[in-house]
Motif scaffolding. Structure first.
Motif, PDB file in Angstrom:
ATOM      1  N   PRO A 177     -61.965 -30.517  32.010  1.00  0.00           N
ATOM      2  CA  PRO A 177     -61.738 -31.818  31.349  1.00  0.00           C
ATOM      3  C   PRO A 177     -60.728 -31.796  30.155  1.00  0.00           C
ATOM      4  O   PRO A 177     -60.704 -30.768  29.331  1.00  0.00           O
ATOM      5  CB  PRO A 177     -63.158 -32.523  30.986  1.00  0.00           C
ATOM      6  N   PRO A 178     -60.201 -32.775  30.010  1.00  0.00           N
ATOM      7  CA  PRO A 178     -59.365 -33.085  29.002  1.00  0.00           C
ATOM      8  C   PRO A 178     -60.018 -32.320  27.448  1.00  0.00           C
ATOM      9  O   PRO A 178     -61.398 -32.643  27.361  1.00  0.00           O
ATOM     10  CB  PRO A 178     -58.419 -34.196  28.590  1.00  0.00           C
ATOM     11  N   CYS A 179     -59.424 -32.353  26.524  1.00  0.00           N
ATOM     12  CA  CYS A 179     -59.844 -31.796  25.041  1.00  0.00           C
ATOM     13  C   CYS A 179     -60.477 -33.446  24.673  1.00  0.00           C
ATOM     14  O   CYS A 179     -60.031 -34.241  24.900  1.00  0.00           O
ATOM     15  CB  CYS A 179     -59.029 -31.047  24.248  1.00  0.00           C
ATOM     16  N   ASN A 180     -61.161 -33.383  23.514  1.00  0.00           N
ATOM     17  CA  ASN A 180     -61.575 -34.410  23.091  1.00  0.00           C
ATOM     18  C   ASN A 180     -60.692 -35.189  22.101  1.00  0.00           C
ATOM     19  O   ASN A 180     -59.558 -34.354  21.748  1.00  0.00           O
ATOM     20  CB  ASN A 180     -63.060 -34.375  21.927  1.00  0.00           C
ATOM     21  N   PRO A 181     -60.458 -36.465  22.004  1.00  0.00           N
ATOM     22  CA  PRO A 181     -59.323 -36.882  21.291  1.00  0.00           C
ATOM     23  C   PRO A 181     -59.154 -36.428  19.940  1.00  0.00           C
ATOM     24  O   PRO A 181     -60.139 -36.157  19.355  1.00  0.00           O
ATOM     25  CB  PRO A 181     -59.905 -38.526  20.938  1.00  0.00           C
ATOM     26  N   GLY A 182     -57.917 -36.254  19.656  1.00  0.00           N
ATOM     27  CA  GLY A 182     -57.684 -35.660  18.586  1.00  0.00           C
ATOM     28  C   GLY A 182     -57.355 -34.119  18.685  1.00  0.00           C
ATOM     29  O   GLY A 182     -57.207 -33.381  17.354  1.00  0.00           O
TER      30      GLY A 182
ATOM     31  N   GLU B  33     -64.421 -37.283  17.118  1.00  0.00           N
ATOM     32  CA  GLU B  33     -64.893 -38.098  18.342  1.00  0.00           C
ATOM     33  C   GLU B  33     -65.010 -36.887  19.267  1.00  0.00           C
ATOM     34  O   GLU B  33     -64.233 -36.124  19.720  1.00  0.00           O
ATOM     35  CB  GLU B  33     -63.602 -38.925  18.866  1.00  0.00           C
ATOM     36  N   PHE B  34     -66.105 -36.949  19.927  1.00  0.00           N
ATOM     37  CA  PHE B  34     -66.590 -36.100  20.895  1.00  0.00           C
ATOM     38  C   PHE B  34     -67.123 -36.817  22.147  1.00  0.00           C
ATOM     39  O   PHE B  34     -68.249 -37.509  22.163  1.00  0.00           O
ATOM     40  CB  PHE B  34     -67.831 -35.122  20.593  1.00  0.00           C
ATOM     41  N   LYS B  35     -66.492 -36.849  23.438  1.00  0.00           N
ATOM     42  CA  LYS B  35     -67.008 -37.030  24.685  1.00  0.00           C
ATOM     43  C   LYS B  35     -66.827 -36.307  25.667  1.00  0.00           C
ATOM     44  O   LYS B  35     -67.316 -36.812  26.607  1.00  0.00           O
ATOM     45  CB  LYS B  35     -66.138 -38.602  24.939  1.00  0.00           C
TER      46      LYS B  35
ATOM     47  N   MET C  19     -69.397 -26.214  22.168  1.00  0.00           N
ATOM     48  CA  MET C  19     -70.041 -27.052  21.045  1.00  0.00           C
ATOM     49  C   MET C  19     -69.142 -27.013  19.670  1.00  0.00           C
ATOM     50  O   MET C  19     -68.536 -26.115  19.563  1.00  0.00           O
ATOM     51  CB  MET C  19     -71.452 -26.057  20.511  1.00  0.00           C
ATOM     52  N   PRO C  20     -69.015 -28.195  19.452  1.00  0.00           N
ATOM     53  CA  PRO C  20     -67.935 -28.437  18.136  1.00  0.00           C
ATOM     54  C   PRO C  20     -68.204 -27.569  17.050  1.00  0.00           C
ATOM     55  O   PRO C  20     -69.639 -27.211  16.856  1.00  0.00           O
ATOM     56  CB  PRO C  20     -68.308 -30.020  17.656  1.00  0.00           C
ATOM     57  N   VAL C  21     -67.177 -27.189  16.186  1.00  0.00           N
ATOM     58  CA  VAL C  21     -67.542 -26.180  15.295  1.00  0.00           C
ATOM     59  C   VAL C  21     -68.376 -26.647  14.269  1.00  0.00           C
ATOM     60  O   VAL C  21     -69.053 -25.895  13.290  1.00  0.00           O
ATOM     61  CB  VAL C  21     -66.063 -25.648  14.563  1.00  0.00           C
ATOM     62  N   ASN C  22     -68.372 -28.065  13.956  1.00  0.00           N
ATOM     63  CA  ASN C  22     -69.240 -28.422  12.817  1.00  0.00           C
ATOM     64  C   ASN C  22     -70.570 -29.206  13.506  1.00  0.00           C
ATOM     65  O   ASN C  22     -71.029 -29.851  12.575  1.00  0.00           O
ATOM     66  CB  ASN C  22     -68.520 -29.805  11.983  1.00  0.00           C
TER      67      ASN C  22
ATOM     68  N   TYR D  40     -73.946 -39.138  25.040  1.00  0.00           N
ATOM     69  CA  TYR D  40     -72.569 -39.034  25.802  1.00  0.00           C
ATOM     70  C   TYR D  40     -71.492 -39.113  24.927  1.00  0.00           C
ATOM     71  O   TYR D  40     -70.296 -38.258  25.400  1.00  0.00           O
ATOM     72  CB  TYR D  40     -72.575 -40.290  26.635  1.00  0.00           C
ATOM     73  N   SER D  41     -71.344 -39.618  23.776  1.00  0.00           N
ATOM     74  CA  SER D  41     -70.405 -39.718  22.880  1.00  0.00           C
ATOM     75  C   SER D  41     -70.582 -39.901  21.466  1.00  0.00           C
ATOM     76  O   SER D  41     -71.794 -40.524  21.214  1.00  0.00           O
ATOM     77  CB  SER D  41     -69.120 -40.654  23.311  1.00  0.00           C
ATOM     78  N   VAL D  42     -69.976 -39.235  20.639  1.00  0.00           N
ATOM     79  CA  VAL D  42     -70.424 -39.355  18.914  1.00  0.00           C
ATOM     80  C   VAL D  42     -68.730 -39.811  18.300  1.00  0.00           C
ATOM     81  O   VAL D  42     -67.881 -38.872  18.831  1.00  0.00           O
ATOM     82  CB  VAL D  42     -70.944 -38.302  18.675  1.00  0.00           C
ATOM     83  N   LYS D  43     -68.649 -40.584  17.500  1.00  0.00           N
ATOM     84  CA  LYS D  43     -67.592 -41.165  16.812  1.00  0.00           C
ATOM     85  C   LYS D  43     -67.686 -41.119  15.685  1.00  0.00           C
ATOM     86  O   LYS D  43     -68.399 -42.061  15.281  1.00  0.00           O
ATOM     87  CB  LYS D  43     -66.781 -42.162  17.683  1.00  0.00           C
TER      88      LYS D  43
END
Length: 799
Positions: free
Chosen positions: A184-189, A227-229, A234-237, A370-373
């Motif tokens: 899937p595409p990368c997360n926004p940003g 923004e993670f969807k 796993m995001p670095v932070n 599902y998502s965190v912004k």
């Protein structure tokens, strides 16, 4: 038996398996009794924190202090005791060691005996080995593999430690990985970097995640956030871990598991634990409001839970210095969105903690995110570029000056209307201006403050400048379960500015040790613990009023305030003249999802000297009846406005020897002017103002009725005179015959002895009579009255 007594300052669960939301943040004096068995006993104190295990030593708190420990039943002489099952010791050992996994021991063994790893297993501290069962579909789980060359697939892993057997005919086999598919595409940003995966775009660039990063155009700034969807890595932070309160350890792979379009929980075999997901934010852009009433960022996430019983998902934030519960959900929850406002620019940690229900079931409870912004962060990636109001500096838009908003029509920064402030970092349009509450004025366009004066609707002027310095008031005496006394201390700054706000702090340990920062606010509270050394220990400072929202009086019709008076046992008589200061803090807690509020009511009392006395409600001696609304009653003569002329009551005494005494009485809700005399003597004089109220009303009424009657009489007389005149005119125009009479016989002959003459009849004018003559005439009226007269004429010849 061992008795342990001490203090706890952070959240401690009520029981090892209980939900974290049942923890209490208040001061607890804990006293525990443990009954020991014969032989050696090992006591272990274990503290857990929802902060990541990777946190530095300075970030970790030390929440437990042990005051004393008493052990009864200890042998008078030292003697050797056999180690219990599951432990062992060598000769001369001071304590017994616990056997590791896949080993066991019986009482008194010097070493642990290993299990047959092919067919047996055991947990730590076991007294025997257990048979390994055949593997089932519940012994493995699915995970999304990281992207490699923009390809990914689903893979399957055994739960660790693996205790099932795969060599049995009835054993389930581990599924093979799924076919490769496009990532899937990368997360926004973010954008894809070969060999590294998805990374944030560089400065002054943005991306929607599907395309490469693009440079922001002129006079624009990247709208940086997190923004993670998509959950392929796993995001670095962000990090996940497992916390347990019991003796059993978490499974090695018990955590939050990536699943492509969401991230979900995976407990493993020990469900009596918390699965914790932590997102660290380095801070937020913009300027923090001193009153913490301006939103600088938001946190939004979409989630759902599926449970067989009473599971619990908790969302926490440490934006106010300590990890506090923002919101919790119990049981199954449908897919939904939650939004939380951030009002501090400091770095913080956002935490999601999930605990499975107590009911054991084959199907595992699960929580999915599902998502965190997170918006307006210092670090992260930009999804777009926003048009700047003025200029760009350091990849950030320079906002309009304080108290100004950007008008898109004129492309200029315009000032807000009178007495309005800006509560957002970037203000677009006049709707961004917020009008200050009653009794407050705008300061620098960013905060609504009071100058310690107030004028009500009746033009009464109050001056509270002598009360603006912080005041301390003590709550009722409280006691812990073991009998230790403490009380809550409140610091109140009625109307002071930022430099003279109330201060509540912790003086028990240094700030770095307990992570409790001093609290500066309009109203704050702390727990006060007296010691034997006659010292006061202050701890757990918390704000219950960050900023002033409004000042009101004449609120007797306010049902909420009226109910607050009645709940607290405060008399409502005369409450319409009380002045109320309303304070608010936006920090949300589990008990107060809308934050806390405080009302300081100032009541006029001319008998109070100096600054007066602050009292707590009789029925709520700790300042609050529900834990969210606090109420203080401040009686002071400084709350009495100067009396107006209409307030002074004038009492005129009896006139004696031409002298009367006049008394001037001021009510008890205002202060009379110094030059006003209490009484004076003067010469007697009749004044309408001095007459009783009854006479003031009756005299004009009687005079008015008399004038009205006189006008009616004149009107009737004039009307009757006109009617009489018309009647006489009518009579004059009628014939000579009378009603009922025959006409006389015409004769030209002369009677004997009569002179020759003619008698003629003519009308004579009727003399007009006056009003009283008419009345008298009507009284003596007879039938002989005739308006005709006989006139004699000279004799004339017939020819």
């Amino acid at each position: 038996m061992v008795v342990v007594q001490g203090h706890s300052f952070l959240k401690i669960p009520e029981k090892e398996s209980g939900p974290l939301s049942r923890a209490t943040p208040s001061l607890r004096d804990v006293r525990l009794e443990v009954h020991l068995t014969s032989g050696p006993n090992v006591l272990i104190w274990k503290t857990v924190s929802l902060l990541s295990e990777s946190s530095s030593e300075s970030e970790r708190s030390k929440p437990i202090l042990i005051r004393k420990m008493e052990i009864d039943g200890v042998a008078f002489t030292s003697e050797c005791s056999k180690c219990k099952n599951g432990t062992h010791s060598s000769e001369g050992a001071a304590y017994c060691s616990t056997c590791g996994r896949n080993s066991y021991s019986l009482k008194g063994q010097a070493t642990c005996t290993g299990c047959d790893l092919k067919s047996e297993y055991s947990e730590r501290g076991a007294s025997s080995c257990l048979k390994r069962p055949a593997c089932t579909t519940k012994d493995y789980y699915e995970e999304q593999a990281p992207c490699v060359k923009k390809k990914t697939r689903k893979i399957y892993k055994w739960l660790e430690p693996q205790i099932c057997r795969t060599d049995l005919s009835s054993a389930a086999k581990l599924p093979k990985p799924s076919p490769l598919e496009d990532c899937p595409p990368c997360n926004p940003g973010m954008h894809f970097v070969e060999g590294k995966g998805c990374e944030f775009c560089p400065d002054n660039m943005y991306s929607d995640g599907a395309k490469s990063c693009q440079t922001c155009s002129a006079n624009t700034s990247p709208n940086i956030g997190l923004e993670f969807k998509w959950w392929n890595q796993m995001p670095v932070n962000m990090s996940g871990n497992c916390l347990t309160f019991g003796d059993l350890e978490c499974s090695s792979n018990a955590s939050w598991v990536l699943a492509g379009d969401h991230i979900h929980t995976q407990f493993g075999r020990n469900r009596n634990s918390y699965l914790v997901l932590i997102l660290k934010v380095d801070g937020f852009r913009g300027q923090e409001s001193p009153n913490k009433d301006i939103t600088v960022g938001t946190v939004e996430f979409q989630f759902e839970t599926k449970c067989n019983g009473n599971c619990e998902l908790i969302f926490l934030s440490d934006e106010y210095g300590s990890n506090g519960i923002v919101k919790s959900w119990t049981g199954t929850e449908k897919k939904q969105q939650f939004r939380h406002e951030i009002k501090t620019t400091q770095a913080l940690a956002l935490t999601w903690a999930f605990q499975s229900s107590d009911e054991s079931d084959d199907e595992e409870d699960v929580a999915r995110i599902y998502s965190v912004k997170v918006t307006n962060t210092v670090t992260g990636g930009a999804t777009d570029c926003q048009k700047c109001m003025t200029e760009v500096k350091d990849n950030q838009c320079i906002p309009c000056p304080a108290g100004h908003f950007f008008d898109s029509n004129t492309t200029q920064c315009l000032p807000c209307p009178f007495n309005a402030v800006i509560r957002t970092r970037l203000a677009w349009g006049e709707d961004s201006c917020v009008k200050c509450g009653p009794g407050l004025s705008a300061k620098d366009g960013t905060a609504c403050v009071s100058d310690c004066t107030y004028t009500d609707e009746a033009n009464r002027k109050y001056d509270f400048t002598s009360l603006k310095s912080p005041k301390f008031v003590s709550g009722a005496n409280l006691f812990t379960g073991s009998g230790t006394g403490y009380y809550h201390g409140f610091n109140i700054s009625l109307c002071a500015g930022d430099t003279a706000k109330a201060l509540c702090q912790n003086n028990m340990t240094s700030e770095g040790e307990n992570n409790e920062k001093p609290v500066h606010s309009m109203v704050c509270r702390s727990a006060m613990v007296p010691t034997k050394e006659k010292q006061i220990v202050s701890t757990q400072p918390v704000s219950i009023g960050d900023y002033l929202t409004k000042i009101l009086t004449n609120q007797s019709h306010d049902s909420e305030l009226h109910q607050l008076y009645e709940k607290g046992g405060i008399p409502t008589d005369g409450m319409e003249r009380d002045v109320h200061f309303f304070y608010k803090t936006d920090k949300k807690t589990q008990a107060c999802p809308k934050g806390r509020k405080t009302i300081v009511t100032l009541q006029c009392d001319l008998t109070m000297d100096g600054e007066g006395v602050i009292k707590l409600p009789l029925k709520c001696p700790d300042g609050t009846c529900d834990g969210c609304m606090f109420h203080f009653l401040w009686k002071s003569q400084q709350a009495c406005p100067p009396c107006l002329e209409k307030d002074i009551q004038i009492i005129v005494g009896e006139c004696l020897n031409g002298i009367q005494t006049v008394h001037y009485s001021a009510p008890n809700y205002c202060k009379p002017a110094k030059d006003i005399k209490s009484k004076e003597q003067r010469k007697c004089r009749l004044k309408l103002a001095a007459l009783p109220f009854v006479l003031k009303v009756s005299i004009p009424s009687v005079v008015g009725v008399g004038i009205l009657l006189f006008i009616c009489v004149i009107y009737c007389w004039m009307r009757n005179k006109k009617l009489e005149y018309k009647y006489m005119k009518l009579v004059e125009g009628s014939g000579p015959n009378y009603d009922g009479e025959l006409p006389g016989v015409d004769s030209c002959a002369l009677e004997d002895g009569e002179e020759e003459q003619f008698d003629t009849v003519s009308f004579s004018e009727t003399k007009k009579k006056g009003l009283f003559s008419k009345l008298r005439g009507k009284k003596y009226k007879s039938h002989d009255d005739n308006p005709f007269e006989t006139s004699h004429t000279e004799k004339l010849p017939l020819t």
